[in-house]
Enzyme design. Structure first.
Site, short mmCIF file in Angstrom:
data_model
loop_
_atom_site.label_atom_id
_atom_site.label_comp_id
_atom_site.label_asym_id
_atom_site.label_seq_id
_atom_site.Cartn_x
_atom_site.Cartn_y
_atom_site.Cartn_z
N ASP A 62 -14.47 -8.60 13.01
CA ASP A 62 -14.15 -7.24 12.56
C ASP A 62 -15.38 -6.35 12.64
O ASP A 62 -16.39 -6.60 11.99
CB ASP A 62 -13.63 -7.31 11.12
CG ASP A 62 -13.30 -5.93 10.57
OD1 ASP A 62 -12.11 -5.55 10.61
OD2 ASP A 62 -14.21 -5.23 10.09
N TYR A 92 -19.96 1.36 12.26
CA TYR A 92 -20.99 0.37 11.93
C TYR A 92 -22.15 0.39 12.92
O TYR A 92 -23.19 -0.21 12.68
CB TYR A 92 -20.40 -1.04 11.93
CG TYR A 92 -19.27 -1.28 10.97
CD1 TYR A 92 -18.91 -0.35 9.99
CD2 TYR A 92 -18.54 -2.47 11.03
CE1 TYR A 92 -17.87 -0.59 9.12
CE2 TYR A 92 -17.49 -2.72 10.15
CZ TYR A 92 -17.15 -1.78 9.21
OH TYR A 92 -16.11 -2.02 8.36
N LYS A 136 -12.53 0.00 14.78
CA LYS A 136 -11.92 1.09 14.02
C LYS A 136 -12.37 2.45 14.52
O LYS A 136 -13.51 2.63 14.95
CB LYS A 136 -12.25 0.95 12.53
CG LYS A 136 -12.00 -0.45 11.96
CD LYS A 136 -12.41 -0.54 10.51
CE LYS A 136 -12.40 -1.98 10.03
NZ LYS A 136 -13.59 -2.75 10.49
N HIS A 149 -9.78 4.30 10.56
CA HIS A 149 -10.68 3.80 9.53
C HIS A 149 -10.49 4.44 8.16
O HIS A 149 -10.66 3.78 7.13
CB HIS A 149 -12.13 4.02 10.00
CG HIS A 149 -13.12 3.09 9.39
ND1 HIS A 149 -14.29 2.72 10.00
CD2 HIS A 149 -13.14 2.43 8.21
CE1 HIS A 149 -14.97 1.89 9.24
NE2 HIS A 149 -14.29 1.71 8.13
#
Length: 312
Positions: A46, A51, A80, A113
Site C-alpha cells: 500500500d 507519500y 491513492k 485518498h
C-alpha cells in the site's frame, strides 16, 4: 486457520493483510523494506502519491519480480489519488504519473485518498480507468458513513474498498456494519493506534497474548481480521514484519472479542476534522506545493497531516 484472500464486490481478490509505506521518505530504505516485506510473505503493498515513495515501491517490485520471488499476478498493489488531483481531468493525469513512478502496467486498487475537492468528477475518471483495465478495483479512503451513502446514491460503480482508521481504541463498529451491508470491504489504517495509550502494555491484550503465545500486535491484528477487516501494517523490522503475518494459526474466542470491545473510546487518534476550521487548515496544508521527492531529507507537507491513511 488458513490464510485466505478476500473476494471484493467486483470478484477480484485481496490479501487479508497488507504492508504500508506511509512516512517512509528515504527512497533506499523504502525500497529495501518493501523487498523484505515481500520476502517475508506480504503480497498487498500500500502506497500513495502523497507519500512520495511510489518510485521506491516500484523499484522494489521490479527487484522481487526480476529475482523470481513472486510474479506480478501474485502482488496486490494499492496507490491513492491526492486531493490536489481529485477532479475528472486531474485524476487521469495523477493516475498516469503514479503508474509511471511505479513502473507498472496496472494497479490492483486505486483509491480516492480523501473526501475533498471534486471526488465525484474524480470517480468518473476512476470508473473509466477500471473499465479500461488499468485498475483492477477502485475505492475510497477516509469516507465516513454519511459521505459514503451520498456517494453510493449518485454513482454507477460501487467502491470495492473504504480504508479508514480502525484500532482497538477506535473500533468503528457502525462504519464496519454499514460497509458490510453495502458489500464494501473495510481496510484499516493505523491498526495498532501508533502504539498510543500504552497499547502494548494493555492488561486485557497482554493476558490474551500470554494465553495464545502471541504478541499484543498479533492479538489486535487477529481481532481485525476476525471482524472481516483488512489491516495495513508498517514495520521496517524483519522480525516484526514476519510476526505481524503470523496471525492465521489461532482464533480469538467470542468472549475475547467482547473483552476487546470494552477498550473502545470512540474517538480518533489522529487530529479530528469535524469542524470547518479543521478542514480548512487541512486543505490549506494539502494544497502546498510538494517538495522535491528525490531529496529524502525534506518532508512533503502532507507527511505531517492528520488523517492521511497509514499503517503502523
Amino acid at each position: 486457520m488458513e490464510r485466505k484472500d478476500i473476494v471484493l464486490n467486483n470478484g477480484t481478490t485481496m490479501p487479508p493483510i497488507g504492508y504500508g509505506v506511509f512516512r517512509m521518505t528515504n527512497p533506499e530504505e523504502c525500497e529495501n523494506a518493501v523487498v523484505q516485506a515481500v520476502k517475508k510473505g506480504y503480497r498487498l503493498i500500500d502506497t500513495a502519491a502523497a507519500y512520495e515513495n511510489e518510485t521506491a515501491v516500484g523499484k522494489a517490485i521490479k527487484r522481487v519480480l526480476t529475482e523470481g520471488i513472486v510474479k506480478r499476478e501474485d502482488l496486490f498493489v494499492t496507490t491513492k489519488l491526492w486531493i490536489t488531483d481529485t477532479s475528472y481531468e486531474k485524476a487521469k493525469e495523477g493516475f498516469k504519473r503514479s503508474l509511471e513512478r511505479l513502473g507498472l502496467d496496472y494497479v490492483d486498487l486505486y483509491l480516492i485518498h480523501q473526501p475533498y475537492n471534486d471526488y465525484y468528477g474524480a470517480w468518473r475518471a476512476l470508473e473509466e480507468l477500471y473499465e479500461n483495465g488499468k485498475v483492477k478495483s477502485i475505492g475510497v479512503d477516509n469516507f465516513t458513513q454519511d459521505r459514503m451513502a451520498d456517494f453510493l446514491f449518485f454513482n454507477k460503480i460501487k467502491p470495492a474498498v473504504n480504508m479508514i482508521e480502525c484500532n482497538v481504541y477506535f473500533q468503528r463498529e457502525d462504519e464496519c456494519r454499514y460497509l458490510k451491508e453495502q458489500n464494501i470491504l473495510m481496510q484499516a489504517w493505523s491498526p495498532l493506534a501508533a502504539g498510543k495509550e500504552d497499547l502494548f502494555n494493555n492488561e486485557i491484550l497482554c493476558e490474551m497474548a500470554r494465553k495464545h503465545h502471541k504478541s499484543v500486535a498479533q492479538i489486535v491484528l487477529r481481532w481485525l481480521v476476525q471482524r472481516g477487516i483488512v489491516p495495513v501494517v508498517k514495520s521496517a523490522n524483519p522480525i516484526r514484519m514476519r510476526e505481524n503475518l503470523d496471525i492465521f494459526d489461532f482464533v480469538l474466542s467470542e468472549e475475547e472479542m467482547k473483552q476487546i470491545v470494552s477498550l473502545d473510546t470512540g474517538h480518533t487518534y489522529a487530529t479530528a476534522r469535524n469542524t470547518g476550521k479543521a478542514v480548512t487548515e487541512f486543505l490549506e496544508k494539502a494544497n502546498q506545493k510538494p517538495v522535491n521527492p528525490h531529496k529524502s531529507k525534506e518532508k512533503h507537507p502532507v507527511g505531517e497531516l492528520p488523517g492521511v491513511s497509514r499503517g503502523v
